[in-house]
Design a protein around this motif. Structure first.
Motif, PDB file in Angstrom:
ATOM      1  N   LEU A 121      -5.936   3.473  -0.484  1.00  0.00           N
ATOM      2  CA  LEU A 121      -5.838   2.894   0.857  1.00  0.00           C
ATOM      3  C   LEU A 121      -7.186   2.419   1.405  1.00  0.00           C
ATOM      4  O   LEU A 121      -7.252   1.325   1.984  1.00  0.00           O
ATOM      5  CB  LEU A 121      -5.179   3.895   1.805  1.00  0.00           C
ATOM      6  CG  LEU A 121      -3.715   4.220   1.487  1.00  0.00           C
ATOM      7  CD1 LEU A 121      -3.181   5.255   2.456  1.00  0.00           C
ATOM      8  CD2 LEU A 121      -2.859   2.969   1.513  1.00  0.00           C
ATOM      9  N   PRO A 122      -8.277   3.181   1.266  1.00  0.00           N
ATOM     10  CA  PRO A 122      -9.557   2.666   1.786  1.00  0.00           C
ATOM     11  C   PRO A 122      -9.977   1.340   1.142  1.00  0.00           C
ATOM     12  O   PRO A 122     -10.442   0.426   1.829  1.00  0.00           O
ATOM     13  CB  PRO A 122     -10.548   3.783   1.455  1.00  0.00           C
ATOM     14  CG  PRO A 122      -9.712   5.011   1.393  1.00  0.00           C
ATOM     15  CD  PRO A 122      -8.409   4.575   0.797  1.00  0.00           C
ATOM     16  N   GLU A 173      -3.333 -11.950   6.458  1.00  0.00           N
ATOM     17  CA  GLU A 173      -2.826 -10.580   6.387  1.00  0.00           C
ATOM     18  C   GLU A 173      -2.417 -10.256   4.956  1.00  0.00           C
ATOM     19  O   GLU A 173      -1.563 -10.929   4.381  1.00  0.00           O
ATOM     20  CB  GLU A 173      -1.635 -10.423   7.332  1.00  0.00           C
ATOM     21  CG  GLU A 173      -0.833  -9.168   7.147  1.00  0.00           C
ATOM     22  CD  GLU A 173      -1.631  -7.893   7.342  1.00  0.00           C
ATOM     23  OE1 GLU A 173      -1.516  -6.985   6.497  1.00  0.00           O
ATOM     24  OE2 GLU A 173      -2.389  -7.820   8.339  1.00  0.00           O
ATOM     25  N   ASP A 228      -8.372  -6.101   2.782  1.00  0.00           N
ATOM     26  CA  ASP A 228      -7.638  -6.775   3.850  1.00  0.00           C
ATOM     27  C   ASP A 228      -8.578  -7.279   4.937  1.00  0.00           C
ATOM     28  O   ASP A 228      -8.415  -8.387   5.468  1.00  0.00           O
ATOM     29  CB  ASP A 228      -6.600  -5.814   4.435  1.00  0.00           C
ATOM     30  CG  ASP A 228      -5.787  -6.433   5.552  1.00  0.00           C
ATOM     31  OD1 ASP A 228      -5.317  -7.579   5.382  1.00  0.00           O
ATOM     32  OD2 ASP A 228      -5.625  -5.783   6.603  1.00  0.00           O
ATOM     33  N   ALA A 229      -9.599  -6.489   5.278  1.00  0.00           N
ATOM     34  CA  ALA A 229     -10.526  -6.857   6.350  1.00  0.00           C
ATOM     35  C   ALA A 229     -11.359  -8.093   6.012  1.00  0.00           C
ATOM     36  O   ALA A 229     -11.824  -8.799   6.911  1.00  0.00           O
ATOM     37  CB  ALA A 229     -11.444  -5.675   6.655  1.00  0.00           C
ATOM     38  N   LEU A 277      -7.959  -0.898  -0.279  1.00  0.00           N
ATOM     39  CA  LEU A 277      -7.028  -1.939   0.187  1.00  0.00           C
ATOM     40  C   LEU A 277      -7.357  -2.382   1.605  1.00  0.00           C
ATOM     41  O   LEU A 277      -7.304  -3.580   1.927  1.00  0.00           O
ATOM     42  CB  LEU A 277      -5.594  -1.423   0.113  1.00  0.00           C
ATOM     43  CG  LEU A 277      -4.947  -1.413  -1.270  1.00  0.00           C
ATOM     44  CD1 LEU A 277      -3.662  -0.596  -1.255  1.00  0.00           C
ATOM     45  CD2 LEU A 277      -4.665  -2.834  -1.744  1.00  0.00           C
ATOM     46  N   GLN A 278      -7.696  -1.441   2.467  1.00  0.00           N
ATOM     47  CA  GLN A 278      -8.049  -1.802   3.839  1.00  0.00           C
ATOM     48  C   GLN A 278      -9.337  -2.605   3.879  1.00  0.00           C
ATOM     49  O   GLN A 278      -9.464  -3.558   4.668  1.00  0.00           O
ATOM     50  CB  GLN A 278      -8.161  -0.533   4.683  1.00  0.00           C
ATOM     51  CG  GLN A 278      -6.812   0.123   4.947  1.00  0.00           C
ATOM     52  CD  GLN A 278      -6.924   1.572   5.399  1.00  0.00           C
ATOM     53  OE1 GLN A 278      -7.999   2.164   5.375  1.00  0.00           O
ATOM     54  NE2 GLN A 278      -5.802   2.154   5.789  1.00  0.00           N
ATOM     55  N   ALA A 279     -10.295  -2.252   3.032  1.00  0.00           N
ATOM     56  CA  ALA A 279     -11.540  -3.020   2.964  1.00  0.00           C
ATOM     57  C   ALA A 279     -11.267  -4.444   2.490  1.00  0.00           C
ATOM     58  O   ALA A 279     -11.848  -5.410   2.998  1.00  0.00           O
ATOM     59  CB  ALA A 279     -12.531  -2.326   2.028  1.00  0.00           C
ATOM     60  N   PRO A 286       0.809  -1.234   0.000  1.00  0.00           N
ATOM     61  CA  PRO A 286       0.000   0.000   0.000  1.00  0.00           C
ATOM     62  C   PRO A 286       0.834   1.272   0.000  1.00  0.00           C
ATOM     63  O   PRO A 286       0.711   2.117   0.891  1.00  0.00           O
ATOM     64  CB  PRO A 286      -0.798  -0.149   1.295  1.00  0.00           C
ATOM     65  CG  PRO A 286       0.152  -0.858   2.226  1.00  0.00           C
ATOM     66  CD  PRO A 286       0.948  -1.804   1.354  1.00  0.00           C
TER      67      PRO A 286
END
Length: 370
Positions: A202-203, A215, A209-210, A205-207, A188
């Motif tokens: 980033l948002p 990981e 990942d969750a 990618l974070q979504a 990222p």
């Protein structure tokens, strides 16, 4: 060298008379040449002291290896970055920290120009190498092979991107040529290009990942020299300078990744790009030198695979390959993204099996629009 040894998993390349072992991430650039006996000693070292390696060799073969020989091997492994000492660990951590800030260009000046003006001319020449028109893409399959080897295939991808409205984000999924700790990984950070940095979303990618059971941001060093992202990204950033990017690598098929991406794409729509190559045949890959028969089989496999994907039948495309005797490297990516490829019809725009004359080997590349 005192205490139990800890080794990194090396990249092993057979050569005449032995093997080259090297740092799989390219942080330490100089490989170490080993005989078959040296490789055997290396296989015994993990978790053992040098004295224990001596004992193990004697127990198995009745030979006492001089400790000095083992010390010299351990020192050479440290210099190649394969023995985890404090010095090596510090160097790896330093490189990883750099990659957590940005991913620099590694192939500028080699595979594409470093300056923006020259890079624009490069794109125009590649587009000119493909005489046809493109079609709008929601999903694009394009190569990551050295551009100079298959210019018209990249040109076909540019033709498709011309017809595609600028996306807010690009999901760029490449083939991991370096080991990953998990089935897939993302980095990222901004990826530098001649057209400016390709910024991460980033948002999104974070979504993603969750939603995954592992990981996602797991192996930064695997991105350090990965051409399967850098080369396609050059063309994508040149065409869509404002798009955010989700740079993803797949090492092993991950159905979880496809299901998670299907969910994330609903909230964060964008262009999905599969950066994959096709058949790998010839002596470089364990075959005989390229013959017409082998080339015909590689083309048959490549086109059969692409045409079934174009019919919206990714499972049929994978089944057609069977045991994948011509080593199409897009298999794990396609198998991971099945939910995003089913029932999406499209068109094969270009295909080429490119000869690598010095090794009498060949690699296939294609462009497919869905």
């Amino acid at each position: 060298m005192e205490g139990k040894l800890r080794l990194r998993e090396p990249q092993i390349t057979p050569i005449e008379g032995g093997f080259l072992v090297s740092d799989p991430y390219g942080v330490y650039e100089k490989p170490l040449a080993l005989t078959e006996g040296g490789l055997f000693l290396l296989s015994l070292m993990e978790g053992r002291t040098l004295e224990e390696v001596q004992e193990e060799v004697f127990k198995r073969h009745g030979v006492l290896v001089p400790k000095k020989e083992l010390e010299d091997l351990a020192k050479a492994l440290e210099e190649a970055g394969l023995l985890l000492t404090e010095k090596v660990e510090a160097r790896l951590k330093e490189e990883e920290e750099k990659l957590k800030r940005e991913r620099p260009m590694r192939l500028a000046g080699l595979s594409y120009p470093e300056g923006e003006r020259e890079a624009r001319a490069f794109l125009e020449a590649f587009r000119a190498s493909y005489p046809g028109e493109g079609e709008e893409a929601r999903v694009l399959l394009m190569p990551h092979l050295e551009p100079s080897r298959v210019p018209e295939v990249y040109g076909a991808a540019l033709a498709a991107l011309e017809k595609t409205p600028p996306p807010e984000r690009i999901y760029l999924v490449g083939v991991a040529h370096r080991p990953l700790k998990e089935k897939a990984a993302a980095l990222p950070v901004p990826f530098q290009t001649p057209f400016g940095p390709a910024l991460p979303d980033l948002p999104a990618l974070q979504a993603l990942d969750a939603l995954l059971p592992f990981e996602l941001f797991n192996t930064p060093l695997a991105f350090r020299e990965e051409h399967s992202l850098e080369l396609p990204l050059f063309f994508l950033k040149g065409r869509f300078p404002e798009a955010r990017v989700l740079p993803l690598l797949v090492a092993r098929r991950s159905p979880e990744l496809g299901e998670a991406l299907k969910v994330v794409l609903r909230d964060f729509p964008g262009l999905l790009v599969l950066a994959v190559d096709l058949s790998h045949v010839g002596p470089r890959f364990g075959d005989t030198p390229l013959t017409r028969t082998l080339a015909e089989e590689a083309r048959r496999r490549d086109l059969g695979f692409l045409e079934r994907l174009a019919e919206g039948e990714p499972e049929a495309a994978l089944a057609f390959l069977g045991a994948n005797p011509t080593r199409i490297d897009g298999v794990e990516v396609v198998a991971s993204l099945l939910p995003l490829l089913r029932e999406r019809k499209g068109k094969v725009l270009a295909h080429r099996l490119d000869l690598e004359a010095p090794t009498l080997s060949a690699v296939g590349a294609g462009t497919l629009v869905l």
